[in-house]
Each structure stands twice: as C-alpha cells, then as structure tokens.
Design an enzyme around this catalytic site. Sequence first.
Site, short mmCIF file in Angstrom:
data_model
loop_
_atom_site.label_atom_id
_atom_site.label_comp_id
_atom_site.label_asym_id
_atom_site.label_seq_id
_atom_site.Cartn_x
_atom_site.Cartn_y
_atom_site.Cartn_z
CB CYS A 7 -0.91 0.01 1.22
SG CYS A 7 -1.89 1.53 1.36
CB CYS A 10 -2.35 4.77 4.12
SG CYS A 10 -3.71 3.90 3.34
CB SER A 11 -0.38 1.07 6.58
OG SER A 11 -1.23 1.97 7.27
CB CYS A 12 -4.63 -0.78 2.52
SG CYS A 12 -5.39 0.85 2.50
#
Lengths: 102, 207
Positions: A7, A10-12
């Site tokens: 991702c 962000c940090s999906c």
Amino acid sequence: MHNLVVCTLCSCYPLSVLGLPPAWYKSAPYRSRAVIDPRGVLKEFGLELPEHVKIRVWDSTAEVRYLVLPERPAGTEGMSEEQLAALVTRDSMIGVGKVSAK
Amino acid sequence: MNSIHDLGGMHGFGAIDAERDEPPFHEAWEGRAGGLLEVMTFPAGFTVDRFRYLRETLRPDLYLTQTYYEQWIYIAEQALLESGMAQAPKRNDAMRPEAVWGFLHDRSHSGRDLDAKPRFAIGQRVRARNMQPAGHTRLPRYARGKAGSIVSHHGAHVLPDASAHGKGDVPQHLYTVRFAARELWGEHANPRDSVHLDLWESYLEPA
C-alpha cells in the site's frame, strides 16, 4: 509469475485474515520501493527471482484487500492439507517470501 | 494531496528493516492506542477516507519520523478537535461494549449499489488522469497520466475524494488497472513486470 502486495499511500493490509501488519510493511522504505524496484525489495528478503519470472505488484489503493496464495513447493506431493497449511507463512502471503518444504 | 504519504517510486529511504519474530506491539501504549481507535466514538459522518486524509495532513517531517501509533493518536485528536467533540463530549454517545463487534465488522464496507452502467470493460485500455487535487485522493502520483488495461471490475464503491471531505459517498465504479512497469518507470524496468492499482471511474479516461 510472482505476486507482491503493498500500500504505497498508507498501510492497507488484509488485517482480518493476516492480523496486524509487520512494521516494515508500513515503513517508507517498503512503501516507496515495492512498486518501482520489486526485484530489489525481494532480494532484501532473500528471494532472488530469475529475469523471466513475471512480477505482479498490487498497490492497495481502495478497500479491496489482497493476499497471495503461495505456490506449492516441490516435494510436498504426499502432504495432507494440515501439513501444507503449516508451511504457509505470513511473508509468503504478502509476497516477500516463498513457501518451502522445510 | 501531493504530500509525503504518496511514497510510491521515491528513492532514498534505505533498506527495509524486517524484524524477526516481531511482537504485535513494541510497547504497551501502542496496543492501547490501537485499541482506543478501534472503539472510540468518532464524529458523526466520519469515514475511513477522512481518517486517511487526516493522516496525510501531518507535517511531512513528522509523517516520516513519528511511529505508526503516534500518528493514530494524532488522527484521533484531529477528528475530535475538528468536530468540537473534544471540547464538548457527549457521554451518552459513547459506544457500548455490545456494539463493538458490529462496529468492527460493518464500518469498512465501502461497496454501494449504483444504477449507472460501468463506463469501462475488462481488457479496455485506459489512461489515469493527470489530476492534482489539494484534498484527499487515492490516485498515486506515479500512475497519473499513465496508460494501462482494466483487469477487473469491483462494482461501485464510496469515492474517497468526496468521503474524506464530508461530501457524501458519491459511489463510482471501481476497477483494477494493470500498468506495465515500463510505462510507469521507463525502459530500465523489467518488461515482464507490472503494477496493479484499484482506481475509481473518475480517475480514468479511455486511452
């Protein structure tokens, strides 16, 4: 063919299946390089892929979550489902590692 | 928003520090911070897109140096401050323990029904628009202006660009688009490699 999940924005992460993401997955070095230099990233994880292997990177930009169904390693022909499941690692489901027959 | 969160393709961040046998949390407060945000009462109308947008508003130097859970606390503070909830908490709005399970499992569903037919078909060539919004978007800079092919259609989803700014769901068709690594990164990229992104219909035009 080799698949790799990231991702960049962000940090999906497929949290409901794989649990909390490791810190490196959320870090700037991984997020910046997975898309532009996937082969270099994999090498850092000890995985050197031959030139002819296609790499497919999946940048999780929406609410769709990706995880890799790891390739079945050689020498596991006689193994049961439970024995195979025990070989699967988190890293192999992100795509930074392969499953080995131990 | 063209800020530091849009990291794809940047250089200079060094090696990936993959810790062996990493614990779920490195300090007890991180677990508390994570748990706090899972169950806190966010302002009415707050969305996951607003959550991500608020993280993007963090000063770039802090974005790169704060830990992940410090940033979660920042997001929570911003959400409460901008809604006025931090000044005037309404205790009776607080989430009850029995509501937590449903909340955790319902809030992230971003799929929506949409009557409009999808504009693009599987296999069609498309180009990501060169858009530079000052607000939240999920079209990374590295894909803007680049051409690729539709590989799947996910139905309609909430549009983050609207949802992050209180403009409602504005559902649009969502597609996975495959871009050749060479289209994104030039002739030095491996010709066999590709990058896939999930992109909303308004991010795309026919190529």
